[in-house]
Design a protein around this motif. Structure first.
Motif, short mmCIF file in Angstrom:
data_model
loop_
_atom_site.label_atom_id
_atom_site.label_comp_id
_atom_site.label_asym_id
_atom_site.label_seq_id
_atom_site.Cartn_x
_atom_site.Cartn_y
_atom_site.Cartn_z
N ALA A 18 1.99 0.03 -8.35
CA ALA A 18 1.44 -1.28 -7.98
C ALA A 18 1.47 -1.48 -6.47
O ALA A 18 0.50 -1.98 -5.89
N ALA A 19 2.57 -1.10 -5.81
CA ALA A 19 2.67 -1.26 -4.36
C ALA A 19 1.63 -0.41 -3.64
O ALA A 19 0.99 -0.86 -2.68
N LEU A 20 1.45 0.82 -4.09
CA LEU A 20 0.47 1.71 -3.46
C LEU A 20 -0.95 1.20 -3.68
O LEU A 20 -1.78 1.19 -2.77
N HIS A 25 -3.62 2.53 -1.00
CA HIS A 25 -3.26 3.93 -0.75
C HIS A 25 -4.05 4.81 -1.71
O HIS A 25 -4.10 4.54 -2.91
N PRO A 26 -4.66 5.90 -1.22
CA PRO A 26 -5.55 6.70 -2.07
C PRO A 26 -4.87 7.65 -3.06
O PRO A 26 -5.54 8.20 -3.93
N HIS A 27 -3.56 7.85 -2.95
CA HIS A 27 -2.89 8.84 -3.80
C HIS A 27 -1.85 8.18 -4.70
O HIS A 27 -0.85 7.67 -4.24
N VAL A 112 8.37 2.55 -0.97
CA VAL A 112 7.72 1.29 -1.35
C VAL A 112 8.13 0.89 -2.77
O VAL A 112 8.64 1.70 -3.53
N GLY A 113 7.89 -0.38 -3.11
CA GLY A 113 8.14 -0.84 -4.47
C GLY A 113 9.57 -1.26 -4.75
O GLY A 113 9.98 -1.35 -5.90
N HIS A 114 10.31 -1.57 -3.71
CA HIS A 114 11.71 -2.01 -3.88
C HIS A 114 11.77 -3.40 -4.51
O HIS A 114 10.89 -4.23 -4.28
#
Length: 169
Positions: A18-20, A25-27, A112-114
């Motif tokens: 979800a964060a990416l 973010h493409p990956h 990310v995603g903390h």
């Protein structure tokens, strides 16, 4: 390169996905068949150098009990004195603190995603590479990125936070 699987994603990996996605973010994260709990295991599974692994090290800031995330190259060791000079005195974080403060278990701490945003520092040694890989919320989950993506994804500064590499004999 290691095989990837399409297992159901746990909550931690879903937070990273979800964060990416929110950051464009493409990956997306990939689940590896083998453990990537250490930088060396991740590098071996991906068929890359250990330096291309963006390892996430958590410290505990003494003044306010905040998590301090240092993202460094897998072939470097964090210099806690340098970290403390930038963010205030820190100490080692045990597994319970890491899980409580970040929502991730050791070996799967993502940049990310903390669950609670940590104080974050990015080690400049990662800028040696065109492509790096980071943990994605599980010991078998990783995602691909460029070192510069870390600044955009985390909003963190790049700093010198590692010990000088030992000279080879």
């Amino acid at each position: 390169m290691a095989e990837t699987t399409s297992l159901p994603l746990n909550d931690s990996v879903q937070r990273v996905v979800a964060a990416l996605a929110a950051a464009g973010h493409p990956h997306a994260p990939q689940m590896l068949d083998s453990s990537a709990r250490t930088a060396q295991e991740a590098a071996d599974a991906l068929g890359i150098t250990v330096g291309q692994i963006a390892k996430s090290i958590i410290f505990r800031r003494k003044s306010d009990d905040a998590a301090v995330l240092v993202i460094t190259s897998g072939d470097r060791r964090v210099d806690e004195k340098k970290v403390s000079a930038l963010v205030g005195p820190t100490g080692r974080a045990d597994a319970d603190f890491v899980k409580r403060a970040t929502g991730f278990t050791i070996g799967g701490v993502s940049p990310v995603g903390h669950t609670t945003a940590p104080v974050t520092l990015i080690d400049r040694e990662l800028l040696r590479f065109d492509e790096i890989w980071a943990a994605a919320g599980h010991p078998n989950a990783v995602f691909r990125l460029k070192p510069q993506d870390l600044e955009r994804l985390t909003g963190a500064p790049v700093a010198d936070v590692v010990q000088a590499p030992k000279a080879s004999a």
